[in-house]
Design an enzyme around this catalytic site. Structure first.
Site, PDB file in Angstrom:
ATOM      1  N   GLU A  75      11.052   4.799  -9.400  1.00  0.00           N
ATOM      2  CA  GLU A  75      10.327   6.024  -8.930  1.00  0.00           C
ATOM      3  C   GLU A  75       9.189   5.760  -8.178  1.00  0.00           C
ATOM      4  O   GLU A  75       8.300   5.705  -8.874  1.00  0.00           O
ATOM      5  CB  GLU A  75      10.405   7.234  -9.918  1.00  0.00           C
ATOM      6  CG  GLU A  75      10.791   8.511  -9.248  1.00  0.00           C
ATOM      7  CD  GLU A  75       9.343   9.236  -9.002  1.00  0.00           C
ATOM      8  OE1 GLU A  75       8.676   8.962  -7.944  1.00  0.00           O
ATOM      9  OE2 GLU A  75       8.701   9.702  -9.960  1.00  0.00           O
TER      10      GLU A  75
ATOM     11  N   GLU B 176      -0.481   6.615   1.016  1.00  0.00           N
ATOM     12  CA  GLU B 176      -0.517   7.673   0.100  1.00  0.00           C
ATOM     13  C   GLU B 176      -2.004   7.753  -0.652  1.00  0.00           C
ATOM     14  O   GLU B 176      -2.435   6.734  -1.302  1.00  0.00           O
ATOM     15  CB  GLU B 176       0.570   7.068  -1.299  1.00  0.00           C
ATOM     16  CG  GLU B 176       0.695   8.090  -2.329  1.00  0.00           C
ATOM     17  CD  GLU B 176       1.750   7.671  -3.425  1.00  0.00           C
ATOM     18  OE1 GLU B 176       1.943   6.451  -3.767  1.00  0.00           O
ATOM     19  OE2 GLU B 176       2.414   8.672  -3.834  1.00  0.00           O
TER      20      GLU B 176
END
Ligand code: ADP
Length: 504
Positions: A268, A403
């Site tokens: 993830e 990010e």
């Protein structure tokens, strides 16, 4: 819960650290016992609100990982032979232990990560809820009987891998333990877990409860750094399955290690998720959906909706409401009642987020609000940044592609649907997406076009246990939080018996 809300922030935190000290475990948890690392070294875990050490934590090394894997391997046969009702009992009791000690876990989580107490408490409760979910769903593990040969009994069994290695990040420390431990134990695996070096306290606190509840060696915790403790875990020959949550580049490294031994991975990873505001959408819903997640946990969520695509027709009104909502954030001491946003979790995170504030300006985005470091008595000692909104950004700006992992929103305008969809998908990531519209057909059509593992309409990031979560593209492999996750923690064995030769 005692009051920490008077006095200055440094005194508040010193008192709180003192108060939390009885809940702190500092050693590795191996084979059901707490023990020092073999080298006897420790590292500091730091309170990001005041930059003061909370405790010295054992600095695990390869030899410690070897010991933990060996303990997990010793426990694997017996635990793997248990039936789901037995494992259900263990998971349920572990969940209850969290519920019984909510306030202790909450304070540790808040001090270690900088989460406001209410936020930390909600996550501690969520961790218990997830263990309870896996306690229930483990009863659904089953094989199949396959009717393809009338002279045979062919059936499948779902069997555990044995020892599972799990490496988790610092943004949701205890919740991540539950997300990973739940499915691994539910399926009869034993676990060696490596918490993040920034936030090891709640995993160790849970280990204290596990001592009474989980058989020795079934759950082991090796604290330490990524290269020293994490990497040896990914390389260990007896670890048969790996699960990781964290940065995409670390995910690549873990996958490479796993490839050497053809070990399956659940990953993830990062995200740069779009939220689309359609002209017919309810703007209050849009604003709350975005801000409620973007500013939650100081923006340190992999699924945060960090790119907002706002239709030109509603741009002005949306911006006005969004900025107003941004100003409602109360940035300050996580221990003070009413605080909604604490500091970033670490110095590294602070350096990264503040550097992106410069990047955004240099790229030509306009700072609509925030853009700096808040100045107050509560924030002057810690890793605080202001909630920030960049507008007039282009999708190819770095602040739209990379990010940031902080409370920094990038707003992009759109007018052409196809071009907007192209841009929304034009990122290496594909974790999540959202939209605000009252047109159900448009919502379905758009959900289909978006390259993301989770799409929310008129809401964002609601993830009750049982709903699959995971990414497309570089946001990851596999789905967590759901029954399907159990498949990733089990191997299928097909048994085929000749019934004509067997007295069945
Ligand atoms: P961040 O940089 O935001 O801390 P990471 O992906 O580096 O995110 O960290 C997530 C987890 O992965 C942490 O527990 C960290 O210690 C661990 N980690 C970092 N590098 C490695 C590595 N090379 N191998 C295994 N684990 C690692």
């Amino acid at each position: 819960m005692p009051e920490y809300y008077s006095g200055n922030v440094v005194d508040n935190h010193r008192d709180a650290i003192e108060e939390a000290s009885t809940a702190i475990e500092t050693d590795l948890f191996i084979g059901g016992k707490f023990r020092q690392s073999e080298g006897g070294d420790y590292f500091e875990t730091v309170d990001p609100t005041v930059k003061e050490p909370i405790a010295e934590i054992a600095r695990g090394q390869k030899t410690d990982v070897d010991a933990a894997v060996s303990a997990a391997a010793d426990a694997a046969d017996e635990w793997g032979d248990t039936v789901p009702p037995e494992r259900q009992e263990v998971l349920r009791e572990l969940a209850e232990r969290i519920e019984d000690n909510v306030e202790e876990f909450t304070l540790l989580e808040s001090l270690d990560s900088g989460k406001p107490l209410d936020v930390a408490r909600g996550e501690v409760e969520r961790a218990a809820e997830f263990l309870d979910y896996y306690a229930g769903v483990c009863r659904s593990i089953e094989g199949k009987q396959l009717p393809y040969d009338s002279d045979a009994l062919i059936y499948t069994r779902r069997e555990p891998y044995g020892v599972v290695g799990q490496i988790i990040p610092w943004n949701f420390p205890l919740v991540m333990v539950a997300y990973k431990l739940g499915p691994a134990l539910a399926t009869g695996n034993t676990v060696v877990m490596k918490p993040a070096e920034q936030t090891p306290l709640t995993a160790l606190r849970l280990a204290r409860e596990a001592q009474d509840v989980v058989p020795d060696g079934v759950f082991n915790v090796v604290t330490g750094f990524g290269e020293e403790a994490g990497q040896p875990l990914t390389e260990h020959p007896e670890v048969r399955k790996l699960a990781f949550t964290g940065e995409t580049t670390t995910g690549h490294a873990i996958m490479k290690s796993a490839a050497e031994r053809a070990v399956p991975v659940t990953l993830e990873l990062g995200g740069k998720s779009p939220f689309i505001v359609f002209p017919d959408g309810d703007l209050d819903v849009a604003v709350e959906s975005v801000a409620g997640v973007m500013y939650y946990n100081t923006g340190q969520s992999c699924d945060a909706p960090s790119r907002v695509f706002v239709h030109d027709d509603v741009r002005e009104e949306f911006m006005e409401k969004f900025i107003e909502r941004t100003h409602e954030e109360v940035v300050g001491d996580p221990l003070r009642e009413g605080t909604t946003m604490g500091p970033l979790a670490s110095e590294a995170q602070f350096d990264k987020v503040t550097s992106y504030l410069d990047v955004g300006r240099d790229e030509g985005a306009t700072v609509e609000t925030g853009g700096g470091i808040p100045e107050s008595e509560d924030t002057e000692h810690g890793y605080f940044v202001e909630p920030t909104v960049f507008a007039e950004a282009q999708n190819d700006f770095r602040i739209a592609q990379e990010e940031i992992f902080g409370p920094v929103e990038t707003v992009i305008s759109w007018s052409d649907y196809d071009e907007m969809i192209r841009q929304a998908n034009d990122t290496e990531f594909g974790l999540a997406a959202g939209m605000a519209t009252n047109d159900v057909s448009l919502a379905n059509q758009t959900a289909e076009k978006l390259e993301a593992g989770n799409v929310w309409v008129n809401k964002y990031a609601t993830l009750p246990p049982g709903t699959p979560f995971g990414g497309y593209k570089q946001s990851g492999i596999g789905r967590e939080h759901t029954r399907e996750t159990l498949l990733a923690y089990t191997r299928c064995k097909t048994v085929d018996i000749d019934t004509t030769h067997s007295p069945m």
